[in-house]
Design a protein around this motif. Structure first.
Motif, mmCIF file in Angstrom:
data_model
loop_
_atom_site.group_PDB
_atom_site.id
_atom_site.type_symbol
_atom_site.label_atom_id
_atom_site.label_comp_id
_atom_site.label_asym_id
_atom_site.label_seq_id
_atom_site.Cartn_x
_atom_site.Cartn_y
_atom_site.Cartn_z
ATOM 1 N N ALA A 5 -18.590 16.728 -22.333
ATOM 2 C CA ALA A 5 -18.927 17.380 -23.589
ATOM 3 C C ALA A 5 -19.397 16.361 -24.626
ATOM 4 N N ARG A 6 -18.721 15.215 -24.670
ATOM 5 C CA ARG A 6 -19.129 14.189 -25.630
ATOM 6 C C ARG A 6 -20.523 13.649 -25.284
ATOM 7 N N SER A 7 -20.806 13.524 -24.001
ATOM 8 C CA SER A 7 -22.129 13.031 -23.604
ATOM 9 C C SER A 7 -23.216 14.031 -23.991
ATOM 10 N N ILE A 63 -31.730 18.763 -18.561
ATOM 11 C CA ILE A 63 -30.874 18.634 -17.385
ATOM 12 C C ILE A 63 -30.022 17.393 -17.590
ATOM 13 N N ASP A 64 -28.690 17.555 -17.564
ATOM 14 C CA ASP A 64 -27.836 16.397 -17.817
ATOM 15 C C ASP A 64 -27.682 15.538 -16.559
ATOM 16 N N HIS A 65 -26.886 14.472 -16.675
ATOM 17 C CA HIS A 65 -26.760 13.514 -15.578
ATOM 18 C C HIS A 65 -26.043 14.090 -14.361
ATOM 19 N N THR A 66 -25.378 15.245 -14.539
ATOM 20 C CA THR A 66 -24.716 15.891 -13.400
ATOM 21 C C THR A 66 -25.617 16.912 -12.729
ATOM 22 N N GLY A 67 -26.831 17.102 -13.300
ATOM 23 C CA GLY A 67 -27.734 18.109 -12.764
ATOM 24 C C GLY A 67 -27.534 19.475 -13.375
ATOM 25 N N ARG A 68 -26.718 19.558 -14.420
ATOM 26 C CA ARG A 68 -26.440 20.837 -15.064
ATOM 27 C C ARG A 68 -27.463 21.109 -16.167
ATOM 28 N N PHE A 69 -27.966 22.335 -16.220
ATOM 29 C CA PHE A 69 -28.880 22.740 -17.282
ATOM 30 C C PHE A 69 -28.092 22.911 -18.565
ATOM 31 N N VAL A 70 -28.585 22.320 -19.645
ATOM 32 C CA VAL A 70 -27.914 22.376 -20.939
ATOM 33 C C VAL A 70 -28.824 23.078 -21.939
#
Length: 278
Positions: free
Chosen positions: A229-231, A245-252
């Motif tokens: 969440a902080r990232s 797309i975050d570093h985990t591959g999750r769409f934000v």
């Protein structure tokens, strides 16, 4: 705005010894109870204890009696004349938005209606929006079950969803979960509190100090999820992107950002509560 407390400890206000222990304890919020935990003959003494604690400058909440009752009228009168105001007032047996509005106007502090009847649940939205000082709504599940003439957890599924939806629709914090009455069943408390979080509740009313660390543990955000969440918020602050797309591959997107803000809020709130010197 009332912070997202994890634990709300009820203490009978006619027991000054217990009140002092609670004020020095680990609960995020202490509720001095003038209602069910106090016998009628002790109501005046309980009010005096509340006024003394407030005069000393302690940040506490107060649960008054039903404001439509004579005892509730006396509670409101005493708090209105107090030298210092409580952090908020829990109002039981809430059904009538106009009555809640009157209490809020009279006291000028956040009011927290407790819905303990079928009519209260039906009026959840009206109560949540009855006054700008409504700081949150919650259920009183034991009284509600009695009013519904029903037993078992299943019957509470719809009222729980109703109060969660009403609270969030009104822009209020997630509701605080009702008391777990099986004081010695700490494993059951942990499981039920975790389930309540998944249903949209945050924090829990407690009636014994032994319940506090269990509730705090159950309310703590996962460290990995908090770091994520902080990232997300750091990326939003640095780039201003609306979606990525975050570093985990999750769409934000906006909804995910709001969840990230919530996780950081409760993580930071837990840290602040831990370090707070009541």
């Amino acid at each position: 705005m009332i912070p997202p407390h994890r634990s709300w400890l009820y203490v009978p206000a006619d027991r000054p010894d217990r009140v002092r222990k609670a004020l020095a304890g680990e609960a995020d919020a202490v509720i001095l109870d003038l209602e069910d935990a106090v016998a009628p003959r002790n109501k005046d003494a309980a009010r005096h204890t509340v006024l003394d604690v407030l005069a000393e400058g302690h940040e506490v909440y107060v649960r008054i009696n039903d404001p439509a009752s004579p005892q509730g009228t006396e509670d409101v009168r005493a708090l209105a004349a107090a030298s210092s105001a409580p952090a908020g007032v829990r109002v039981p047996k809430c059904e009538d938005p106009h009555e809640l509005h009157r209490v809020a106007d009279t006291l000028g502090v956040p009011v927290l209606p407790i819905l303990e009847s079928a009519l209260g649940v039906e009026n959840a939205w009206a109560l949540a929006t009855a006054h700008p000082l409504v700081g949150g709504i919650s259920l009183g599940e034991a009284d509600l079950s009695a009013d519904l003439r029903a037993t078992g957890d299943d019957v509470l599924a719809w009222p729980r969803s109703r109060v969660v939806v009403a609270a969030r629709a009104a822009g209020l914090p997630s509701p605080v979960q009702s008391v777990w009455t099986a004081v010695k069943d700490l494993d059951g408390l942990r499981r039920d509190t975790l389930a309540s979080r998944r249903r949209g509740f945050f924090g829990r009313s407690v009636i014994h100090p032994a319940q506090i660390p269990v509730v705090h543990e159950a309310c703590a955000p996962d460290p990995d999820e908090t770091a994520w969440a902080r990232s997300v918020l750091d990326r939003l602050s640095d780039s201003g992107d609306a979606a990525w797309i975050d570093h985990t591959g999750r769409f934000v997107d906006k909804a995910i950002v709001e969840r990230a803000r919530w996780l950081v809020t409760i993580a930071d709130g837990a840290r602040a509560e831990k370090g707070r010197d009541r």
